[in-house]
Scaffold this motif. Structure first.
Motif, PDB file in Angstrom:
ATOM      1  N   GLU A 182       0.827  -1.215   0.000  1.00 32.74           N
ATOM      2  CA  GLU A 182       0.000   0.000   0.000  1.00 32.74           C
ATOM      3  C   GLU A 182       0.862   1.266   0.000  1.00 32.74           C
ATOM      4  OE1 GLU A 182      -4.027  -1.908   1.970  1.00 32.74           O
ATOM      5  OE2 GLU A 182      -2.807  -0.572   3.188  1.00 32.74           O
ATOM      6  N   LEU A 183       2.013   1.198   0.630  1.00 32.50           N
ATOM      7  CA  LEU A 183       2.873   2.381   0.704  1.00 32.50           C
ATOM      8  C   LEU A 183       3.655   2.608  -0.583  1.00 32.50           C
ATOM      9  CD1 LEU A 183       4.327   1.944   4.309  1.00 32.50           C
ATOM     10  CD2 LEU A 183       2.898   3.833   3.544  1.00 32.50           C
ATOM     11  N   VAL A 184       4.235   1.542  -1.131  1.00 34.25           N
ATOM     12  CA  VAL A 184       5.194   1.751  -2.231  1.00 34.25           C
ATOM     13  C   VAL A 184       4.718   1.185  -3.563  1.00 34.25           C
ATOM     14  CG1 VAL A 184       7.104   1.740  -0.578  1.00 34.25           C
ATOM     15  CG2 VAL A 184       6.579  -0.363  -1.838  1.00 34.25           C
ATOM     16  N   GLY A 185       3.597   0.465  -3.569  1.00 38.45           N
ATOM     17  CA  GLY A 185       3.101  -0.157  -4.795  1.00 38.45           C
ATOM     18  C   GLY A 185       3.672  -1.565  -4.970  1.00 38.45           C
ATOM     19  N   LEU A 186       2.977  -2.341  -5.816  1.00 44.39           N
ATOM     20  CA  LEU A 186       3.327  -3.759  -5.956  1.00 44.39           C
ATOM     21  C   LEU A 186       4.717  -3.964  -6.553  1.00 44.39           C
ATOM     22  CD1 LEU A 186       2.570  -6.738  -5.759  1.00 44.39           C
ATOM     23  CD2 LEU A 186       1.379  -6.526  -7.961  1.00 44.39           C
ATOM     24  N   ALA A 187       5.042  -3.217  -7.608  1.00 44.96           N
ATOM     25  CA  ALA A 187       6.331  -3.451  -8.281  1.00 44.96           C
ATOM     26  C   ALA A 187       7.490  -3.186  -7.327  1.00 44.96           C
ATOM     27  CB  ALA A 187       6.439  -2.559  -9.518  1.00 44.96           C
ATOM     28  N   LYS A 188       7.428  -2.069  -6.613  1.00 42.91           N
ATOM     29  CA  LYS A 188       8.520  -1.716  -5.705  1.00 42.91           C
ATOM     30  C   LYS A 188       8.574  -2.712  -4.533  1.00 42.91           C
ATOM     31  CE  LYS A 188      10.750   1.552  -6.230  1.00 42.91           C
ATOM     32  NZ  LYS A 188      12.007   1.548  -7.017  1.00 42.91           N
ATOM     33  N   ALA A 189       7.413  -3.178  -4.083  1.00 43.64           N
ATOM     34  CA  ALA A 189       7.393  -4.153  -2.974  1.00 43.64           C
ATOM     35  C   ALA A 189       8.037  -5.463  -3.424  1.00 43.64           C
ATOM     36  CB  ALA A 189       5.961  -4.379  -2.493  1.00 43.64           C
ATOM     37  N   ILE A 190       7.745  -5.866  -4.674  1.00 42.28           N
ATOM     38  CA  ILE A 190       8.369  -7.085  -5.215  1.00 42.28           C
ATOM     39  C   ILE A 190       9.882  -6.886  -5.285  1.00 42.28           C
ATOM     40  CG2 ILE A 190       8.650  -8.458  -7.335  1.00 42.28           C
ATOM     41  CD1 ILE A 190       5.603  -8.144  -7.764  1.00 42.28           C
ATOM     42  N   ASP A 191      10.285  -5.738  -5.783  1.00 40.65           N
ATOM     43  CA  ASP A 191      11.718  -5.427  -5.897  1.00 40.65           C
ATOM     44  C   ASP A 191      12.384  -5.501  -4.517  1.00 40.65           C
ATOM     45  OD1 ASP A 191      14.210  -4.278  -6.394  1.00 40.65           O
ATOM     46  OD2 ASP A 191      13.424  -2.249  -6.517  1.00 40.65           O
ATOM     47  N   ILE A 192      11.791  -4.856  -3.534  1.00 42.15           N
ATOM     48  CA  ILE A 192      12.411  -4.797  -2.197  1.00 42.15           C
ATOM     49  C   ILE A 192      12.450  -6.186  -1.543  1.00 42.15           C
ATOM     50  CG2 ILE A 192      12.038  -3.942   0.168  1.00 42.15           C
ATOM     51  CD1 ILE A 192      10.946  -1.327  -1.160  1.00 42.15           C
ATOM     52  N   CYS A 193      11.353  -6.922  -1.622  1.00 41.73           N
ATOM     53  CA  CYS A 193      11.276  -8.205  -0.895  1.00 41.73           C
ATOM     54  C   CYS A 193      12.048  -9.316  -1.614  1.00 41.73           C
ATOM     55  CB  CYS A 193       9.823  -8.650  -0.729  1.00 41.73           C
ATOM     56  SG  CYS A 193       8.862  -7.566   0.332  1.00 41.73           S
ATOM     57  N   LEU A 194      11.887  -9.403  -2.928  1.00 46.45           N
ATOM     58  CA  LEU A 194      12.452 -10.559  -3.625  1.00 46.45           C
ATOM     59  C   LEU A 194      13.948 -10.429  -3.905  1.00 46.45           C
ATOM     60  CD1 LEU A 194       9.422 -11.149  -3.721  1.00 46.45           C
ATOM     61  CD2 LEU A 194       9.793 -12.189  -5.958  1.00 46.45           C
ATOM     62  N   THR A 195      14.488  -9.233  -3.672  1.00 41.41           N
ATOM     63  CA  THR A 195      15.937  -9.097  -3.736  1.00 41.41           C
ATOM     64  C   THR A 195      16.546  -9.045  -2.334  1.00 41.41           C
ATOM     65  OG1 THR A 195      15.815  -6.672  -3.694  1.00 41.41           O
ATOM     66  CG2 THR A 195      15.796  -7.738  -5.872  1.00 41.41           C
ATOM     67  N   ALA A 196      15.705  -8.818  -1.334  1.00 45.56           N
ATOM     68  CA  ALA A 196      16.161  -8.636   0.057  1.00 45.56           C
ATOM     69  C   ALA A 196      17.242  -7.555   0.145  1.00 45.56           C
ATOM     70  CB  ALA A 196      16.669  -9.957   0.653  1.00 45.56           C
ATOM     71  N   ARG A 197      17.107  -6.560  -0.737  1.00 42.48           N
ATOM     72  CA  ARG A 197      18.114  -5.494  -0.741  1.00 42.48           C
ATOM     73  C   ARG A 197      17.800  -4.477   0.357  1.00 42.48           C
ATOM     74  NH1 ARG A 197      16.486  -0.739  -3.072  1.00 42.48           N
ATOM     75  NH2 ARG A 197      14.596  -0.762  -4.321  1.00 42.48           N
ATOM     76  N   THR A 198      18.773  -3.618   0.597  1.00 41.62           N
ATOM     77  CA  THR A 198      18.606  -2.614   1.651  1.00 41.62           C
ATOM     78  C   THR A 198      18.064  -1.316   1.066  1.00 41.62           C
ATOM     79  OG1 THR A 198      20.370  -3.600   2.939  1.00 41.62           O
ATOM     80  CG2 THR A 198      19.839  -1.311   3.434  1.00 41.62           C
ATOM     81  N   VAL A 199      17.076  -0.757   1.723  1.00 39.70           N
ATOM     82  CA  VAL A 199      16.516   0.542   1.337  1.00 39.70           C
ATOM     83  C   VAL A 199      17.018   1.574   2.344  1.00 39.70           C
ATOM     84  CG1 VAL A 199      14.406   1.872   0.982  1.00 39.70           C
ATOM     85  CG2 VAL A 199      14.448  -0.564   0.392  1.00 39.70           C
ATOM     86  N   HIS A 200      17.754   2.554   1.828  1.00 35.38           N
ATOM     87  CA  HIS A 200      18.311   3.591   2.695  1.00 35.38           C
ATOM     88  C   HIS A 200      17.369   4.807   2.743  1.00 35.38           C
ATOM     89  CE1 HIS A 200      22.061   1.408   3.211  1.00 35.38           C
ATOM     90  NE2 HIS A 200      21.986   1.084   1.923  1.00 35.38           N
ATOM     91  N   ALA A 201      17.772   5.784   3.551  1.00 37.22           N
ATOM     92  CA  ALA A 201      16.859   6.892   3.879  1.00 37.22           C
ATOM     93  C   ALA A 201      16.336   7.637   2.648  1.00 37.22           C
ATOM     94  CB  ALA A 201      17.560   7.862   4.822  1.00 37.22           C
ATOM     95  N   ASP A 202      17.239   7.993   1.717  1.00 40.45           N
ATOM     96  CA  ASP A 202      16.815   8.801   0.558  1.00 40.45           C
ATOM     97  C   ASP A 202      15.728   8.087  -0.230  1.00 40.45           C
ATOM     98  OD1 ASP A 202      18.655  10.594   1.281  1.00 40.45           O
ATOM     99  OD2 ASP A 202      20.039  10.288  -0.409  1.00 40.45           O
ATOM    100  N   GLU A 203      15.991   6.801  -0.523  1.00 41.77           N
ATOM    101  CA  GLU A 203      15.000   6.043  -1.294  1.00 41.77           C
ATOM    102  C   GLU A 203      13.720   5.866  -0.485  1.00 41.77           C
ATOM    103  OE1 GLU A 203      16.008   2.014  -2.454  1.00 41.77           O
ATOM    104  OE2 GLU A 203      14.181   1.850  -3.667  1.00 41.77           O
ATOM    105  N   ALA A 204      13.867   5.576   0.815  1.00 45.59           N
ATOM    106  CA  ALA A 204      12.679   5.355   1.654  1.00 45.59           C
ATOM    107  C   ALA A 204      11.762   6.576   1.613  1.00 45.59           C
ATOM    108  CB  ALA A 204      13.103   5.047   3.085  1.00 45.59           C
ATOM    109  N   MET A 205      12.371   7.757   1.638  1.00 48.09           N
ATOM    110  CA  MET A 205      11.584   8.996   1.579  1.00 48.09           C
ATOM    111  C   MET A 205      10.953   9.149   0.201  1.00 48.09           C
ATOM    112  SD  MET A 205      10.872  11.492   3.610  1.00 48.09           S
ATOM    113  CE  MET A 205       9.611  12.684   3.196  1.00 48.09           C
ATOM    114  N   ARG A 206      11.759   8.877  -0.843  1.00 45.52           N
ATOM    115  CA  ARG A 206      11.284   9.083  -2.220  1.00 45.52           C
ATOM    116  C   ARG A 206      10.113   8.172  -2.565  1.00 45.52           C
ATOM    117  NH1 ARG A 206      15.833   7.883  -4.533  1.00 45.52           N
ATOM    118  NH2 ARG A 206      15.196   5.930  -5.495  1.00 45.52           N
ATOM    119  N   ILE A 207      10.125   6.927  -2.075  1.00 42.25           N
ATOM    120  CA  ILE A 207       9.077   5.979  -2.468  1.00 42.25           C
ATOM    121  C   ILE A 207       7.891   5.968  -1.500  1.00 42.25           C
ATOM    122  CG2 ILE A 207      10.738   4.527  -3.714  1.00 42.25           C
ATOM    123  CD1 ILE A 207      10.674   2.533  -1.429  1.00 42.25           C
TER     124      ILE A 207
END
Ligand code: ACO
Length: 273
Positions: A182-207
């Motif tokens: 709900e916060l970042v949309g399906l595509a971005k959620a898939i990207d974040i979860c299925l790569t298990a990558r780290t989201v830092h402050a700048d991106e967290a604010m932007r998305i």
């Protein structure tokens, strides 16, 4: 009063005594209309156990009625490094077992345990309160999901969100998937979860994952300021408005308009009896 009521509901007040919480690695403080839950095992980066989640649920069940804002924060360098990795060892967490023992208890009981754990997160969305996660450093797995369980996220500029579960062969199951989508949309959620990558402050604010980024030393003050802003509005109107906003996604425009009218009629009646 709240303690007596809680005891009548099954002894929860006893379970959230300061001593018991300290054993689990939690603190719970109420100051007027603001309650603060602190993950307090900084030497283990506030790793979470089943006991953490049960205690969070008990805190929710026995929350004093006057509380309007709940702050969830972590002591030390990290908000939370997620589930206690001892759960993955054969020895497990003393008194709480491990995943290898948990799979032996049968599907129904295992699902029940997951629901109990989720109860520690779900209450943070109640309309009667606004929950704020104050996040610094790592928020990994269950730590990320705890931040997602809150209505708002105010973070330090060193924040590092990571949904590590898929990298460990698991799914995020502590109520985090829906708010993330709900916060970042399906595509971005898939990207974040299925790569298990780290989201830092700048991106967290932007998305749109967080509401505000501040310098590490300013985090507590930023959260206090937000709590004060939230407390400046009418309590009953705030509850009714949060209820409306929460329901908006699942209603049509017409249905939402009807819901607005019903809530407003109740407000007007209360204001002009
Ligand atoms: N469970 C249990 N202990 C932990 C955990 C954890 N999740 N995370 C850190 N610790 C302990 C470490 O073992 C270490 O203990 P020790 O001092 O007795 O050796 C202590 O906390 C400090 O950890 P460091 O790694 O030294 O701290 P650092 O600040 O360098 O790194 C970080 C922090 C990045 C969080 C790192 O500890 C880490 O990667 N932890 C594991 C994260 C993880 O995989 N969590 C599970 C996610 S999946 C889920 O939650 C369902």
């Amino acid at each position: 009063m709240a303690e007596a009521e809680a005891q009548q509901r099954g002894g929860y007040a006893e379970d959230v005594s300061a001593e018991r919480l300290a054993e689990i690695g939690l603190r719970f403080e109420v100051d007027g209309e603001i309650a603060t839950i602190t993950l307090d095992r900084p030497d283990k980066r506030n790793a979470q156990t089943f006991a953490t989640w049960s205690a969070l649920a008990r805190i929710g069940e026995s929350l004093p009625e006057q509380v309007r804002v709940v702050v969830v924060k972590g002591e030390g360098p990290s908000f939370s490094a997620g589930i206690d990795l001892r759960m993955f060892t054969p020895e497990g967490v003393p008194g709480q077992g491990s995943f290898s023992s948990a799979v032996k208890i049968g599907d129904a009981e295992f699902e029940q345990r997951i629901r109990q754990a989720q109860a520690g997160f779900l209450w943070l969305r109640r309309p009667e309160i606004v929950s704020i996660a104050a996040v610094q450093g790592h928020a990994i797995g269950a730590g990320f999901q705890l931040a997602l369980a809150c209505d708002l996220r105010i973070v330090a500029d060193d924040v590092a969100f990571c949904m590590k579960e898929p990298a460990l062969g698991l799914v995020p199951d502590l109520t985090g998937t829906k708010p993330l989508v709900e916060l970042v949309g399906l595509a971005k959620a898939i990207d974040i979860c299925l790569t298990a990558r780290t989201v830092h402050a700048d991106e967290a604010m932007r998305i749109g994952l967080v509401e505000k980024v501040v310098a590490r030393g300013d985090l507590s003050q930023a959260v206090r300021d937000k709590a004060a802003e939230l407390l400046s509005t009418n309590r009953d109107a705030a509850v009714a408005t949060k209820r409306l906003l929460q329901g908006a996604r699942s209603r049509t425009l017409e249905e939402q308009s009807v819901a607005e009218g019903l809530e407003q009629a109740a407000r007007i009646k209360a204001l002009f009896p």
